[in-house]
Every structure is written in structure tokens, then in C-alpha cells.
Write a protein that holds these residues in place. Structure first.
Motif, PDB file in Angstrom:
ATOM      1  N   ALA A  23      27.178-107.081  82.350  1.00  0.00           N
ATOM      2  CA  ALA A  23      27.843-105.895  82.175  1.00  0.00           C
ATOM      3  C   ALA A  23      26.782-104.678  82.356  1.00  0.00           C
ATOM      4  O   ALA A  23      25.783-105.013  81.983  1.00  0.00           O
ATOM      5  CB  ALA A  23      28.457-105.783  80.823  1.00  0.00           C
ATOM      6  N   ALA A  25      26.502-101.042  80.770  1.00  0.00           N
ATOM      7  CA  ALA A  25      26.997 -99.776  79.943  1.00  0.00           C
ATOM      8  C   ALA A  25      26.145 -98.638  80.197  1.00  0.00           C
ATOM      9  O   ALA A  25      24.711 -98.596  79.852  1.00  0.00           O
ATOM     10  CB  ALA A  25      26.922-100.074  78.658  1.00  0.00           C
ATOM     11  N   ASP A 115      31.459 -98.484  81.105  1.00  0.00           N
ATOM     12  CA  ASP A 115      31.102 -99.842  81.050  1.00  0.00           C
ATOM     13  C   ASP A 115      31.779-100.721  82.218  1.00  0.00           C
ATOM     14  O   ASP A 115      32.828-100.550  82.461  1.00  0.00           O
ATOM     15  CB  ASP A 115      31.723-100.502  79.820  1.00  0.00           C
ATOM     16  CG  ASP A 115      30.980-101.713  79.496  1.00  0.00           C
ATOM     17  OD1 ASP A 115      30.280-102.144  80.179  1.00  0.00           O
ATOM     18  OD2 ASP A 115      31.230-102.418  78.463  1.00  0.00           O
ATOM     19  N   LYS A 159      33.770 -97.981  70.077  1.00  0.00           N
ATOM     20  CA  LYS A 159      33.820 -96.986  71.586  1.00  0.00           C
ATOM     21  C   LYS A 159      34.710 -95.893  71.249  1.00  0.00           C
ATOM     22  O   LYS A 159      34.517 -94.698  71.386  1.00  0.00           O
ATOM     23  CB  LYS A 159      34.235 -97.792  72.831  1.00  0.00           C
ATOM     24  CG  LYS A 159      33.086 -98.524  73.391  1.00  0.00           C
ATOM     25  CD  LYS A 159      33.431 -99.287  74.469  1.00  0.00           C
ATOM     26  CE  LYS A 159      32.442 -99.956  75.253  1.00  0.00           C
ATOM     27  NZ  LYS A 159      32.757-100.909  76.517  1.00  0.00           N
TER      28      LYS A 159
END
Length: 214
Positions: A23, A25, A115, A159
């Protein structure tokens, strides 16, 4: 000992499955009338792509976005969106494009958190080796996946509150600036009105160059 060894193998296999996911971010600022694109590689068809974004500050907290396949076909798009959370299956191998566009704003810069996650769906294979307890292994894997789901929910909640906090701070900062300039203009108006009144009084009591006392 066999049970402990089995649990250890299951935990290591879970970590191996988790390592298949990668991932990114990031936080980026997008200037007015600007377009910014990011890219993610998909190694094989059928992988899951997660795409999350939220506008943290700037204007009305909205942005245009678009997601395209390696062939250039548009998969997702939206206009004046404040945030989004999408999961889709990548059917084409290659480089996927994630773009943000700030065309609706002529002066305001936007700050965007996003993200991008690419992961393979884990597949469980039943163990045929002697001495392994499949029931306990399966129960451990189920617990790990439930824990992973709970952690993802906590991450999404964090978030959400992070976005709310940034937007609230931006609104407070904007309100403070407006109040400051409103106070400055009000003070200048009062000073200007006082000077104008003095001028009017001096002109009213002055006639043909002679001043009258009262």
C-alpha cells in the motif's frame, strides 16, 4: 509441542499472505488548475485494488478524480467529491493511473490524503501433512482475519476523524482570518468617519476665511 509448532506455522503463513499486499499512503497538495497523477502496478489479473482519498483543506474540500486502466479506459471518476473509498478487481495487468484535478478552483490549493493498496486474495489450502491439526489451524486463521478486519475498521475510523479534524481546523483558521480583516476594515471605517466629521465641522464653522468661536 505439535500444537505450538502448528500454530507457529499458521502464523508465519498468515504473515506471508499479508506480505502480498502493498500500500501507498501519501499526502499531496494540488495547485489551482492543476492535475496530479499517481501510478500502481498490478502483477496479475484478479488482484484487489483499494483506493481511498479525502480532501483535508482548501476551498469547499472537493476535488475531481479519475482512475484508469493500463489501456486508458476509465474505471472510476467523480467531480467535486470530498472523499471516497473504493475497492475493485484489476482484470488487466499493468500500470493503473490515479489522478486528481483541481480545475474548479482558480486560486485555492487543495491538500489531499490518499491511500492506494494492491493485494492478492489469500487462498487457504487444506493441509495434508501428518501431525498438523487442521481444525486449530483454521480457527487461528479465522481469528487472524477477523482481527485484520477489525484493524482495518479502526484505521478507517482514524482516517475519518483525522479528516474531520483537519477540515475543522481549516474552517477555524479561515474564520479567524475573516474576523481579523473585518476588524481591520471596521477600524479603518471608524477612523475615516472621524476624520470626515472633523473636516465637515471645520468647513461648517468656516465662512469666507473667518472662523467663529462657539
Amino acid at each position: 509441542m505439535a500444537v505450538v509448532f502448528t500454530l507457529l506455522l499458521s502464523f508465519l503463513s498468515f504473515l506471508q499472505l499479508a506480505s502480498r499486499a502493498h500500500a501507498v499512503a501519501l499526502t499531496t497538495s494540488i495547485a489551482a488548475n492543476d492535475r496530479v497523477c499517481f501510478y500502481a502496478d498490478v502483477d496479475k489479473a484478479g488482484e484487489k485494488i483499494g483506493f481511498y482519498f479525502a480532501v483535508q483543506s482548501g476551498g469547499s474540500f472537493d476535488i475531481d478524480f479519475e482512475v484508469r486502466e493500463p489501456s486508458g479506459k476509465s474505471l472510476l471518476d467523480g467531480q467535486r467529491e470530498r472523499q471516497g473509498d473504493y475497492v475493485f478487481t484489476a482484470n488487466v495487468v499493468g500500470e493503473y493511473q490515479f489522478c486528481f484535478e483541481n480545475d474548479m478552483s482558480t486560486l485555492t490549493e487543495k491538500l489531499v490524503d490518499f491511500d492506494i493498496m494492491v493485494e492478492s486474495e489469500p487462498r487457504r489450502e487444506p493441509s495434508t501433512k501428518p501431525g498438523q491439526i487442521s481444525e486449530q489451524t483454521s480457527a487461528l486463521e479465522e481469528s487472524m482475519f477477523r482481527l485484520n478486519t477489525m484493524l482495518l475498521n479502526v484505521k478507517r475510523t482514524q482516517k475519518y476523524f483525522h479528516t474531520r479534524e483537519n477540515r475543522g481546523f481549516d474552517i477555524v483558521k479561515s474564520t479567524q482570518n475573516r474576523m481579523f480583516w473585518y476588524g481591520v476594515l471596521e477600524s479603518l471605517g471608524v477612523i475615516g468617519m472621524a476624520i470626515f466629521q472633523v473636516y465637515v465641522l471645520q468647513t461648517f464653522f468656516t465662512k469666507t476665511g473667518r472662523r467663529y468661536k462657539v
